[in-house]
Design a protein around this motif. Structure first.
Motif, short mmCIF file in Angstrom:
data_model
loop_
_atom_site.label_atom_id
_atom_site.label_comp_id
_atom_site.label_asym_id
_atom_site.label_seq_id
_atom_site.Cartn_x
_atom_site.Cartn_y
_atom_site.Cartn_z
N ASN A 162 -75.27 -53.06 5.58
CA ASN A 162 -73.89 -53.42 5.95
C ASN A 162 -73.65 -54.93 5.96
OD1 ASN A 162 -73.22 -50.68 6.31
ND2 ASN A 162 -73.90 -50.73 8.44
N GLY A 163 -74.21 -55.60 4.95
CA GLY A 163 -73.97 -57.03 4.83
C GLY A 163 -74.87 -57.90 5.67
N ASN A 164 -75.84 -57.30 6.38
CA ASN A 164 -76.71 -58.06 7.26
C ASN A 164 -78.18 -57.89 6.90
OD1 ASN A 164 -74.66 -59.04 9.25
ND2 ASN A 164 -74.40 -56.85 9.60
N ALA A 165 -78.95 -58.94 7.19
CA ALA A 165 -80.41 -58.85 7.09
C ALA A 165 -80.93 -58.42 8.45
CB ALA A 165 -80.99 -60.20 6.70
N VAL A 166 -81.50 -57.22 8.52
CA VAL A 166 -81.92 -56.62 9.80
C VAL A 166 -83.44 -56.58 9.86
CG1 VAL A 166 -81.72 -54.61 11.30
CG2 VAL A 166 -79.83 -55.21 9.75
N PRO A 167 -84.05 -57.09 10.93
CA PRO A 167 -85.51 -57.07 11.03
C PRO A 167 -86.03 -55.70 11.46
CG PRO A 167 -84.59 -58.10 12.98
CD PRO A 167 -83.43 -57.82 12.07
N VAL A 168 -87.22 -55.34 10.95
CA VAL A 168 -87.91 -54.14 11.43
C VAL A 168 -88.50 -54.47 12.79
CG1 VAL A 168 -89.83 -52.56 10.99
CG2 VAL A 168 -88.38 -53.34 9.09
N LEU A 169 -88.31 -53.58 13.76
CA LEU A 169 -88.71 -53.85 15.14
C LEU A 169 -89.97 -53.06 15.52
CD1 LEU A 169 -85.22 -53.77 16.91
CD2 LEU A 169 -86.43 -55.75 15.96
#
Length: 455
Positions: A342-349
């Motif tokens: 969705n347009g974002n760089a999301v980190p794996v947690l």
């Protein structure tokens, strides 16, 4: 009746009649009343002389043979009209003097009291007026034209209808901005010029109005005003978009880019419809922009060093690569994995909610078709091989084989598979299978001095 008798009657009127007259003007002194009566007597004598002259002229023109039929002649005492006039003069004068005295009593020094400035200006006029029917641009009142006589025209303090020279000049300055603009917002945790989503359109008209249509269907139509601010010697042209009395948003014009920036964070803007920027970036361009911002932000932290590296690999085989950020090449430095959504760089947690790091020495292995990750660790005589799944952007450990032969020696070494102690033969078989999986090494492809693959 003699002329003198008229004022004798007024002078000898009953006490209760005079009392009622005086009560109407309590502020009159005896001297003031005498002066008013003298003026009324003078005016009365002049009117009587004119009336007598008129009657003599009429008598000369009439003959004895002239007669009037069908009219009943009614005689009215000639002194009633001037007497009523005199009484009216006394009454009006008394009210005027009384009002003046009352205002003087209510006046406070220093402007604290006295006359209150009205909110509207009222004038009496005859001819053509305007009946307000609705509120137009800039708060002006528009309406229909009506014709009346001796009416009271109310002039409001609300700004005009755009017909004044000042308003025409202001609207003329808005004409360069007239047309359709695309409202864009940042598609991630970066400025809008690095990745944007179209969230609506704004139609600016040269008459000082606009219409903002959001993608959700909400529509706002109101006025827009142009202002010029000077900051450090530079003039900034600003458009203020109103929603009633409230400000909807404020946009500052960038002449070089021909864009209107909204806010001071660079997260929203207006671009002209049909321009290259009006089309929201594709997914390919968006993940590059998002990942580049992550790397740029990391370079401004204390964790960044000259050994930090990065990579992009499609480790889950979904068509969009992940960003792999390696803090360094030392043993404790794993790899942080970011995915695009969705347009974002999301980190794996990790399980504790922190950003997970997988692998050692800034690298790990992966098998995209099977959605598997692998990590090989050899440190201080301890050796391990881990196999994990990467599904739904979550890392789950599947198998782990270990041995401590490098530290304890071959004879005293312990071998385990998934925390269960096994023989060396069983360990060697499991290790051979792990090595045969044709792992792809990832995580150490580019230094931070080269971000060109994300351009």
């Amino acid at each position: 009746m003699r002329e003198k008798d008229l004022f004798d009657i007024l002078e000898n009127a009953e006490n209760d009649s005079m009392k009622r007259l005086i009560d109407k003007c309590p502020e009159l002194s005896d001297e003031q009343l005498d002066r008013i009566l003298a003026m009324s007597e003078k005016k009365f004598r002049k009117q009587m002389a004119q009336a007598e002259g008129t009657e003599r002229e009429a008598a000369i023109k009439m003959t004895k043979n002239d007669d009037v039929s069908g009219v009943e002649v009614a005689k009215r005492p000639a002194w009633l009209t001037p007497l009523a006039t005199a009484a009216s003069i006394v009454l009006i004068a008394g009210i005027a003097i009384g009002s003046t005295a009352m205002l003087k009593r209510n006046h406070k020094p220093g402007g604290g009291g006295g006359v209150v400035t009205p909110a509207v200006t009222v004038t009496t006029t005859s001819g053509t007026g305007t009946t307000p029917s609705s509120t137009g641009p800039k708060g002006s009142v528009t309406g229909t034209t009506t014709t009346s006589a001796n009416t009271s025209a109310v002039t409001s303090l609300v700004p005009g209808s755009g017909d004044t020279a000042e308003e025409k000049a202001e609207n003329a300055l808005l004409k360069p901005f007239a047309g359709t603009w695309v409202y864009q917002a940042s598609s991630g945790n970066y400025t809008v010029d690095q990745g944007a989503n179209n969230i609506g359109t704004v139609e600016i008209r040269g008459d000082g109005t606009y219409t903002y249509t959001e993608n959700s269907g909400n529509v706002t139509t109101d006025r827009v005003e142009r202002t010029v601010d000077e900051i450090a010697g530079t003039q900034l042209v600003t458009l203020v978009f109103y929603d009633g009395t409230a400000i909807k948003f404020v946009a500052t014009y960038n002449e070089g880019l021909d864009q209107l920036g909204i806010g001071n964070g660079g997260l929203e803007r207006l671009v002209r419809a049909g321009s290259a920027e009006a089309s929201a970036p594709s997914v390919t361009a968006s993940w590059k922009t998002a990942y580049k911002q992550v790397l740029t932000d990391f370079m401004n932290t204390s964790e960044y060093s000259s050994e930090s590296m990065w990579d992009v690999r499609d480790i889950d085989n979904d068509g969009v690569p992940e960003l792999l950020l390696s803090r360094g090449t030392y043993h404790a430095a794993g790899v942080r994995i970011y995915y695009y959504e969705n347009g974002n760089a999301v980190p794996v947690l990790a399980d504790d909610g922190t950003i997970a790091e997988y692998g050692v020495y800034g690298a790990f292995m992966y098998k995209p078709a099977e959605h598997l990750l692998g990590s090989y660790n050899m440190h201080m005589g301890f050796e391990s091989c881990a196999t994990s799944s990467y599904e739904g952007h979550t890392i789950t450990l599947l198998h782990m084989i270990t041995n401590n032969s490098g530290n304890a020696g071959e004879e005293a070494a312990e071998y385990t598979i998934d925390n269960v102690q096994v023989s060396k033969e069983e360990y060697d078989s499991a290790r051979d299978q792990w090595d045969a999986m044709n792992w792809i090494v990832a995580g150490q492809q580019y230094y931070f001095t080269d971000l060109s693959p994300l351009s």
